[in-house]
Design an enzyme around this catalytic site. Structure first.
Site, PDB file in Angstrom:
ATOM      1  N   TYR A  38       6.340   1.062  10.746  1.00 54.99           N
ATOM      2  CA  TYR A  38       5.754   1.800   9.632  1.00 54.99           C
ATOM      3  C   TYR A  38       4.283   1.424   9.504  1.00 54.99           C
ATOM      4  O   TYR A  38       3.911   0.255   9.682  1.00 54.99           O
ATOM      5  CB  TYR A  38       6.494   1.494   8.332  1.00 54.99           C
ATOM      6  CG  TYR A  38       5.929   2.228   7.146  1.00 54.99           C
ATOM      7  CD1 TYR A  38       6.026   3.610   7.057  1.00 54.99           C
ATOM      8  CD2 TYR A  38       5.281   1.545   6.121  1.00 54.99           C
ATOM      9  CE1 TYR A  38       5.500   4.299   5.971  1.00 54.99           C
ATOM     10  CE2 TYR A  38       4.754   2.223   5.029  1.00 54.99           C
ATOM     11  CZ  TYR A  38       4.865   3.598   4.967  1.00 54.99           C
ATOM     12  OH  TYR A  38       4.335   4.271   3.908  1.00 54.99           O
ATOM     13  N   ASP A  72      -5.672   0.470  -2.870  1.00 52.63           N
ATOM     14  CA  ASP A  72      -4.919   1.652  -2.458  1.00 52.63           C
ATOM     15  C   ASP A  72      -5.039   2.733  -3.525  1.00 52.63           C
ATOM     16  O   ASP A  72      -4.100   3.017  -4.271  1.00 52.63           O
ATOM     17  CB  ASP A  72      -3.453   1.266  -2.236  1.00 52.63           C
ATOM     18  CG  ASP A  72      -2.598   2.426  -1.748  1.00 52.63           C
ATOM     19  OD1 ASP A  72      -3.163   3.359  -1.142  1.00 52.63           O
ATOM     20  OD2 ASP A  72      -1.376   2.402  -1.989  1.00 52.63           O
ATOM     21  N   ASP A 130       1.804   6.695   6.724  1.00 52.41           N
ATOM     22  CA  ASP A 130       1.566   7.136   5.358  1.00 52.41           C
ATOM     23  C   ASP A 130       0.322   8.026   5.350  1.00 52.41           C
ATOM     24  O   ASP A 130      -0.794   7.561   5.606  1.00 52.41           O
ATOM     25  CB  ASP A 130       1.354   5.887   4.489  1.00 52.41           C
ATOM     26  CG  ASP A 130       1.042   6.186   3.045  1.00 52.41           C
ATOM     27  OD1 ASP A 130       0.944   7.370   2.683  1.00 52.41           O
ATOM     28  OD2 ASP A 130       0.888   5.215   2.275  1.00 52.41           O
ATOM     29  N   ASP A 148      -0.688   9.691   2.649  1.00 55.38           N
ATOM     30  CA  ASP A 148      -1.092   9.851   1.254  1.00 55.38           C
ATOM     31  C   ASP A 148      -0.807  11.282   0.765  1.00 55.38           C
ATOM     32  O   ASP A 148       0.283  11.783   0.949  1.00 55.38           O
ATOM     33  CB  ASP A 148      -2.556   9.474   1.065  1.00 55.38           C
ATOM     34  CG  ASP A 148      -2.777   7.964   1.119  1.00 55.38           C
ATOM     35  OD1 ASP A 148      -1.804   7.212   1.006  1.00 55.38           O
ATOM     36  OD2 ASP A 148      -3.932   7.539   1.277  1.00 55.38           O
ATOM     37  N   HIS A 175       4.460  10.892   6.142  1.00 56.12           N
ATOM     38  CA  HIS A 175       4.943  11.354   4.838  1.00 56.12           C
ATOM     39  C   HIS A 175       3.756  11.725   3.964  1.00 56.12           C
ATOM     40  O   HIS A 175       2.677  11.134   4.042  1.00 56.12           O
ATOM     41  CB  HIS A 175       5.879  10.353   4.168  1.00 56.12           C
ATOM     42  CG  HIS A 175       5.290   9.017   3.813  1.00 56.12           C
ATOM     43  ND1 HIS A 175       4.424   8.831   2.764  1.00 56.12           N
ATOM     44  CD2 HIS A 175       5.461   7.792   4.361  1.00 56.12           C
ATOM     45  CE1 HIS A 175       4.102   7.554   2.673  1.00 56.12           C
ATOM     46  NE2 HIS A 175       4.712   6.905   3.641  1.00 56.12           N
ATOM     47  N   GLU A 224       2.729  12.892  -0.057  1.00 63.53           N
ATOM     48  CA  GLU A 224       3.264  12.700  -1.409  1.00 63.53           C
ATOM     49  C   GLU A 224       2.768  13.745  -2.399  1.00 63.53           C
ATOM     50  O   GLU A 224       1.865  14.536  -2.088  1.00 63.53           O
ATOM     51  CB  GLU A 224       2.921  11.291  -1.900  1.00 63.53           C
ATOM     52  CG  GLU A 224       1.446  11.041  -2.060  1.00 63.53           C
ATOM     53  CD  GLU A 224       1.132   9.552  -2.060  1.00 63.53           C
ATOM     54  OE1 GLU A 224       0.534   9.101  -3.053  1.00 63.53           O
ATOM     55  OE2 GLU A 224       1.466   8.859  -1.087  1.00 63.53           O
ATOM     56  N   CYS A 245      -1.208   3.399  -5.904  1.00 61.14           N
ATOM     57  CA  CYS A 245       0.002   2.759  -5.383  1.00 61.14           C
ATOM     58  C   CYS A 245       1.238   3.262  -6.127  1.00 61.14           C
ATOM     59  O   CYS A 245       1.238   3.359  -7.357  1.00 61.14           O
ATOM     60  CB  CYS A 245      -0.113   1.244  -5.518  1.00 61.14           C
ATOM     61  SG  CYS A 245       1.392   0.351  -5.072  1.00 61.14           S
ATOM     62  N   ARG A 251       7.262  12.682   0.252  1.00 63.83           N
ATOM     63  CA  ARG A 251       7.441  11.603  -0.725  1.00 63.83           C
ATOM     64  C   ARG A 251       7.234  12.177  -2.122  1.00 63.83           C
ATOM     65  O   ARG A 251       6.280  12.920  -2.364  1.00 63.83           O
ATOM     66  CB  ARG A 251       6.430  10.484  -0.464  1.00 63.83           C
ATOM     67  CG  ARG A 251       6.351   9.456  -1.585  1.00 63.83           C
ATOM     68  CD  ARG A 251       5.397   8.340  -1.257  1.00 63.83           C
ATOM     69  NE  ARG A 251       4.732   7.851  -2.451  1.00 63.83           N
ATOM     70  CZ  ARG A 251       3.913   6.800  -2.489  1.00 63.83           C
ATOM     71  NH1 ARG A 251       3.654   6.142  -1.373  1.00 63.83           N
ATOM     72  NH2 ARG A 251       3.341   6.436  -3.618  1.00 63.83           N
ATOM     73  N   GLU A 286      10.102   7.628  -4.190  1.00 67.14           N
ATOM     74  CA  GLU A 286       9.385   6.384  -4.468  1.00 67.14           C
ATOM     75  C   GLU A 286       9.826   5.752  -5.780  1.00 67.14           C
ATOM     76  O   GLU A 286      10.154   6.439  -6.757  1.00 67.14           O
ATOM     77  CB  GLU A 286       7.881   6.663  -4.506  1.00 67.14           C
ATOM     78  CG  GLU A 286       7.004   5.452  -4.788  1.00 67.14           C
ATOM     79  CD  GLU A 286       7.096   4.370  -3.727  1.00 67.14           C
ATOM     80  OE1 GLU A 286       8.204   3.856  -3.492  1.00 67.14           O
ATOM     81  OE2 GLU A 286       6.056   4.021  -3.143  1.00 67.14           O
ATOM     82  N   ASN A 339      11.922   2.337   0.063  1.00 62.93           N
ATOM     83  CA  ASN A 339      10.735   1.490   0.184  1.00 62.93           C
ATOM     84  C   ASN A 339      11.048   0.125  -0.417  1.00 62.93           C
ATOM     85  O   ASN A 339      11.103  -0.030  -1.629  1.00 62.93           O
ATOM     86  CB  ASN A 339       9.563   2.148  -0.557  1.00 62.93           C
ATOM     87  CG  ASN A 339       8.291   1.319  -0.476  1.00 62.93           C
ATOM     88  OD1 ASN A 339       8.216   0.331   0.244  1.00 62.93           O
ATOM     89  ND2 ASN A 339       7.275   1.724  -1.230  1.00 62.93           N
TER      90      ASN A 339
END
Length: 318
Positions: A48, A62, A89, A91, A116, A118, A126, A161, A191, A213
């Protein structure tokens, strides 16, 4: 030697096969290419690549400060050093639907097995912090539809996500997950689930693999692989675990040097030179180098001058 001998296409197929196997897939987070090698050496299913880790590696929080270029470049450097499939990721997709489409193609080009995307506002934050905001359903759906339409390799995994559980009910998370699957998501990343029953509820809501996660200091307890598999989770990530472990060890070693004036007390806990050389395949490079550079280039300064005729040196060369 050099990079992985497994093609991106093969890695994407391996990710799909793993998710279809019925066995929980464990993906520790790599913080650099060498740690990805270590993950593979320890027998995990995949790697990952966390957006939070890439940001932290740059010394940034983040909060959406990294760019597509930075993420694609670093993720590609990690992916090419491992035979395992890598999930990255992405974002919020780095912009609006057209940006999302380009992001997917850039990540395909970089050799990733999937990504992924989101449903937070852009810029995001985060997923395990309070005060998150999510976009409306129409915007979230457009992002995933753009991602699914843009990919050229049908095996490149598009995972959606959703962070809506942090702002709304579990029912809202189930409803959004269904809509994202309908828009083209191959898997769902719910998440900040609060317990195993919430993971089970998402599992019951959709007919695609779901991800858990297991990040430290977050909203979810650190459930075991067995517990997660029992409630139907298909993949688990440990996104920042290795970075936190490495930075913790680095901080302790620096404290040791300040206290004792030498790193000697910390040496016992360090990776040895031989283990490092094993991970980077030092011996393989050495064999390759010797097989190529086993001759002298005529006319070079390193080449020995010809021996005079009749000399003992000429007789030894003949």
């Amino acid at each position: 030697m050099l990079y992985s001998s497994v093609t991106a296409t093969q890695k994407r197929r391996a990710l799909r096969d793993g998710l279809a196997s019925g066995r929980l897939q464990q993906f520790p987070g790599a913080f650099n290419p060498l740690s990805a090698r270590l993950i593979g050496d320890k027998g995990f299913d995949g790697v990952y690549i966390s957006g939070a880790v890439i940001a932290a590696d740059l010394g940034l929080p983040d909060i959406g400060l990294t760019t597509l270029t930075e993420v694609a470049q670093r993720a590609g450097q990690i992916a090419r050093m491992t035979d395992l499939p890598c999930l990255v990721d992405a974002d919020t997709g780095f912009g609006e639907p057209m940006n999302v489409a380009r992001s997917v193609q850039e990540l395909e080009n970089a050799g990733l097995a999937g990504c992924h995307i989101e449903d937070q506002f852009n810029p995001k934050r985060c997923g395990h912090l309070d005060g998150k905001n999510v976009v409306d359903l129409d915007t979230a759906v457009k992002r995933i539809r753009a991602a699914a339409d843009a990919r050229r390799d049908p095996d490149f995994l598009i995972m959606a996500r959703t962070d809506i559980r942090g702002t709304d009910s579990l029912t809202a998370a189930q409803d959004r997950s269904r809509a994202l699957v309908e828009a083209g998501a191959d898997a769902i990343f719910p998440e900040a689930m609060r317990n195993l029953d919430e993971f089970r509820a998402i599992r019951d809501a959709v007919d695609v693999p779901i991800l858990a996660n297991m990040t430290e200091f977050g909203k979810s307890d650190l459930f075991t692989a067995e517990q997660l598999q029992d409630v139907g989770v298909s993949m688990v990530i440990y996104p920042v675990t290795l970075l936190r472990s490495a930075m913790g060890a680095a901080e302790r070693t620096l404290d040791t040097i300040r206290l004792h004036g030498t790193q000697q007390p910390a040496v016992e806990g360090m990776q040895t030179r031989s283990r490092l050389y094993d991970l980077v395949d030092y011996e393989g490079y050495n064999r390759f180098d010797s097989s190529v550079f086993d001759f002298e280039v005529p006319g070079s300064r390193s080449a020995a001058p010809p021996a005079p005729a009749g000399s003992d040196a000429q007789e030894e060369q003949s």
